[in-house]
Enzyme design. Structure first.
Site, PDB file in Angstrom:
ATOM      1  N   CYS A  20      26.284  27.850  15.246  1.00 14.11           N
ATOM      2  CA  CYS A  20      26.131  28.896  14.604  1.00 14.11           C
ATOM      3  C   CYS A  20      25.434  29.004  16.387  1.00 14.11           C
ATOM      4  CB  CYS A  20      24.064  28.043  14.029  1.00 14.11           C
ATOM      5  SG  CYS A  20      23.208  27.201  14.925  1.00 14.11           S
ATOM      6  N   CYS A  23      22.999  27.104  18.417  1.00 10.61           N
ATOM      7  CA  CYS A  23      24.598  25.887  18.834  1.00 10.61           C
ATOM      8  C   CYS A  23      24.579  26.517  20.325  1.00 10.61           C
ATOM      9  CB  CYS A  23      25.647  25.739  18.303  1.00 10.61           C
ATOM     10  SG  CYS A  23      24.510  24.563  17.400  1.00 10.61           S
ATOM     11  N   ASP A 493      37.100  64.305  37.253  1.00  8.51           N
ATOM     12  CA  ASP A 493      38.121  65.381  38.730  1.00  8.51           C
ATOM     13  C   ASP A 493      39.769  65.578  38.776  1.00  8.51           C
ATOM     14  OD1 ASP A 493      39.240  64.989  41.178  1.00  8.51           O
ATOM     15  OD2 ASP A 493      40.966  63.505  40.351  1.00  8.51           O
TER      16      ASP A 493
END
Length: 819
Positions: A20, A23, A493
């Protein structure tokens, strides 16, 4: 004080045993306690990206993770990936601690091998239980999913009759409760063993996780049932009870919760199995990308072809690519001509014609003739490896919004345990009986599991960045997603971005009575001997025209260059001149009035006019320019539809800039011309000083500083390494529409993350009060908890359906930021 960046190394640890988000938060905190260590743990990919001082052994990181109750491994380099000849075999013999790397380029060894081995990309990392047993940790990813599936089949087979007996009074024969106990016991003990084991492991290290909630809840339900059966009245023959979705009032001595203990276990395992499969699907795009490379190659040695593994190919080697074969690595064509299908790498469906001198990319498909290629990049330096590295880096990070979720998840479990205890005390204190108190407390424990919070960001990133990689759109990291939402100005550019970046023949005008094809054929034949960019543009166009008519360009003799003016020579017995109009005037071959006007008009627009004559008379004028990309005008419309203001930036003169801007639909006031490379950054700064949030699109070394200065840097993949390293989004295909798609995909991924987090928070906010109020049966709570995780994963998987804008798309998005 942290060591300098040059004294730092990076490694990707594969973490096992996480179940989970809490953890992952625990592992992250544990790693970050080490001096100089910066770690980010991703629950969905089950990986920890760690930056640490060069003097710290990588094995120390592994020990720190193990001290937190989890497993950690450093993935070795994958032998099947292309690598430099000198490094591939040596890497396999290095100790584990040496697989950590000191810079971005070298870091690709661990990253690339991880994905290639199906670790991060599979979504279920090596060493992870994902709901499986400890023995499953050594299995390959597919094996772990199969083991989880087999466990689930047994659990479901035993749980279904237990639930039916509890829910349907008509099925409750004499002593049915003892059959339920016989069926439920292996479900709770064996089926739920991975959950109980993980909960106990974390508890020994002073941590609580989602497994703590589920384990306490199911064991409490099972333990209460044992008490009621063996001590209370529930074991008496003829005992029946009805199933209710709400709290059952009563003393509890005759109430059993075997269906809750077995049902919750089954729902949790079902959710984890489906989640594991879905997470594998989430990483399928990256797995497919990294599996594209060729496995062997025909190398030319001493004039003979020798078939070798790709990892034995070195820079400078010549290799053969036959029709239908994949190109082994990045290189340049030295012999042959063909069409190369790069669709899997760039998303571009039209094959690209290549001939000697053209660059080719590894993993693309040779769809035409035989090619001889010289390797220019191998292993971690190839474009494919770089793409994999960028995608994995993106998937390993965390968006700012996810960090908030992580902090909440870290304290969520202790809060829920406290809330469960308070719920039990409240119901027991009200005199409604221990059964009512117990049911509500267990429902609180089970409904609160924060799985969905932990999956909200990583699964969306897995799918979004993987889909982007398929389309040639590379998102460097999750922080980029936030930038795409805020951007309101995009600086383009001109050269190589809005235009192709190379001189192209735009038009052939002829004098009265002259043949257009003949003018181009003779001019192209003469310029074929020239190295000037304008000459190459003419010769390319002539060669393409000759190929279409199955003809060849004639040879040239007595070739000579007139410095700064043009070239001359004999072509097919004719004395040909090609160059500036004044070259012809100086040779008493002036342009007629109509051609002279065409030449003046072209030069006024910033284009190059090239005059052609032979046998003493002017025959035509060729117009050459850096051509605008065919999709640039459509891309500008799309960018406006996304709420962005396009600004054209160029070092060319104002007339050239104005011509290009008019062609693509950029307003004259949004053109900044005659800008030196060093001044591009200042232009971006000025816009930012005016409270604009600026994106910049470029491709060259001279764009790198401006790309870094911009709030969001987008780099054409045809650009230089320096520019690509400075950018946030890399566009593998040279097409401005790719910038539109990249912004749309990034915004849509961010919207998916935000939606996931909203529903994950909303689910807990709505469900916890219901459970605490005794309005939710624990078994239904388990089903709802599993459903919330599946919803988050399923919502993320919708990103796989993202489609790029067609080049002919006439209109913008419905509303800015909708994607």
């Amino acid at each position: 004080m942290s060591p300098p960046a040059t004294d730092r190394r990076q490694v990707d640890l594969v973490i096992g045993g996480m179940t989970c988000a809490s953890c992952a938060a625990r592992v992250e905190r544990k790693l970050n306690k080490l001096d100089g260590v910066t770690a980010t743990v991703n629950y969905a990919t089950e990986k920890a990206k760690v930056s640490f001082p060069a003097g710290l052994p990588a094995d120390r990181l592994v020990a720190q993770v193990e001290a937190a109750g989890y497993t950690a491994t450093i993935p070795p380099p994958a032998p099947s990936r292309p690598a430099a000849r000198t490094g591939a075999r040596d890497a396999a013999n290095r100790p584990a601690s040496d697989h950590a790397t000191g810079d971005r380029a070298d870091d690709s060894t661990a990253v690339d091998s991880t994905a290639a081995d199906g670790v991060a990309a599979d979504g279920v990392a090596a060493g992870s239980t994902a709901g499986g047993s400890a023995a499953d940790e050594s299995l390959p990813a597919d094996g772990r999913v199969r083991a989880l599936r087999d466990r689930l089949r047994v659990v479901v087979g035993l749980t279904v009759p237990v639930v039916l007996l509890a829910m349907v009074p008509a099925l409750q024969f004499d002593s049915w409760q003892w059959l339920s106990l016989t069926l439920a016991a292996p479900v709770v003990v064996w089926g739920g063993w991975p959950i109980h084991r993980a909960a106990w492991t974390n508890l020994r290290h002073g941590a609580t996780t989602m497994d703590t909630l589920v384990s306490i809840g199911t064991l409490a339900a099972f333990g209460w049932s044992l008490y009621a059966l063996f001590v209370g009245d529930a074991g008496e023959p003829g005992m029946t009870h009805d199933f209710s979705v709400t709290v059952t009032r009563g003393a509890g001595a005759d109430s059993i919760y075997l269906e809750v203990a077995a049902g919750v276990t089954a729902f949790i395992l079902t959710g984890r199995y489906l989640e594991a499969r879905a997470r594998r699907s989430a990483g399928s795009a990256l797995r497919a990308l990294l599996a594209m490379g060729a496995r062997d190659v025909a190398v030319l040695r001493d004039g003979r072809e020798e078939r070798v593994e790709v990892d034995q190919l070195g820079v400078g080697d010549l290799f053969v690519v036959r029709p239908g074969e994949k190109i082994a690595t990045d290189g340049v064509v030295v012999a042959g001509a063909s069409a190369v299908d790069a669709s899997m790498l760039t998303g571009e469906s039209v094959p690209v014609e290549v001939r000697p001198g053209d660059d080719v990319t590894g993993a693309t498909l040779n769809a035409g003739g035989r090619l001889v290629v010289r390797a220019t990049r191998v292993g971690a330096d190839t474009q494919l490896a770089r793409i994999g590295r960028l995608v994995e880096e993106a998937q390993s990070g965390k968006a700012p919004v996810q960090r908030l979720a992580d902090r909440i998840a870290a304290v969520f479990v202790p809060v829920v345990l406290a809330l469960s205890a308070l719920t039990f005390g409240y119901w027991a204190g009200r005199g409604d009986g221990l059964a009512a108190a117990f049911t509500a407390a267990v429902a609180v424990l089970i409904i609160a599991c924060p799985c969905a919070l932990g999956l909200a960001t990583p699964t969306a990133l897995l799918v979004g960045t993987g889909r982007g990689a398929q389309l040639g759109l590379l998102i460097r990291g999750p922080e980029v997603l936030e930038s795409t939402r805020r951007v309101d100005t995009i600086v383009l550019d001109k050269t190589g971005t809005v235009t192709t970046g190379e001189m192209t023949l735009l038009d052939v005008a002829t004098a009265a009575g002259e043949d257009r094809d003949e003018v181009l054929r003779l001019a192209g034949a003469l310029e074929n001997a020239s190295e000037h960019p304008v000459g190459r543009a003419i010769s390319r166009a002539a060669a393409a025209a000759a190929e279409r008519s199955s003809a060849e360009l004639p040879g040239v003799t007595e070739f000579a260059t007139k410095e700064g003016l043009g070239v001359r020579g004999l072509v097919a017995g004719r004395a040909v001149l090609v160059g500036r109009p004044r070259l012809l005037t100086g040779c008493s071959q002036p342009l007629p009035t109509d051609l002279a006007e065409i030449a003046r008009t072209a030069e006024a627009a910033g284009r190059t006019a090239v005059a052609v004559s032979w046998d003493g008379r002017a025959r035509g004028v060729l117009t050459i320019a850096d051509a605008v990309r065919p999709t640039s005008a459509a891309a500008i419309r799309e960018l406006r539809g996304l709420g962005l203001r396009p600004i054209l930036l160029t070092g060319d003169n104002a007339s050239v800039a104005a011509t290009v801007a008019a062609e693509v639909g950029i307003a004259p006031e949004d053109v900044v011309a005659e800008v030196l490379p060093a001044e591009k950054t200042e232009v971006v700064r000025r816009l930012q000083a005016g409270n604009r949030v600026v994106a910049m699109v470029g491709d060259g070394v001279n764009d790198a500083a401006a790309l870094a200065q911009a709030d969001l840097g987008l780099v054409m993949g045809t650009g230089t390494d320096v520019a690509i390293e400075a950018g946030d989004l890399t566009l593998v295909r040279a097409d401005l529409l790719a910038a539109v798609d990249a912004i749309r995909l990034a915004r849509r991924t961010l919207a998916t993350i935000q939606g996931n987090l909203f529903w994950a928070f909303a689910y807990n906010a709505a469900a916890l009060p219901l459970a605490a109020a005794g309005l939710l049966n624990p078994m239904l709570a388990g089903a709802a908890m599993a459903a919330s995780s599946l919803f988050v994963v399923g919502n993320s998987l919708r990103l796989r359906g993202f489609t790029p804008r067609p080049a002919t798309a006439p209109g913008p998005d419905p509303a800015p930021g909708s994607d």
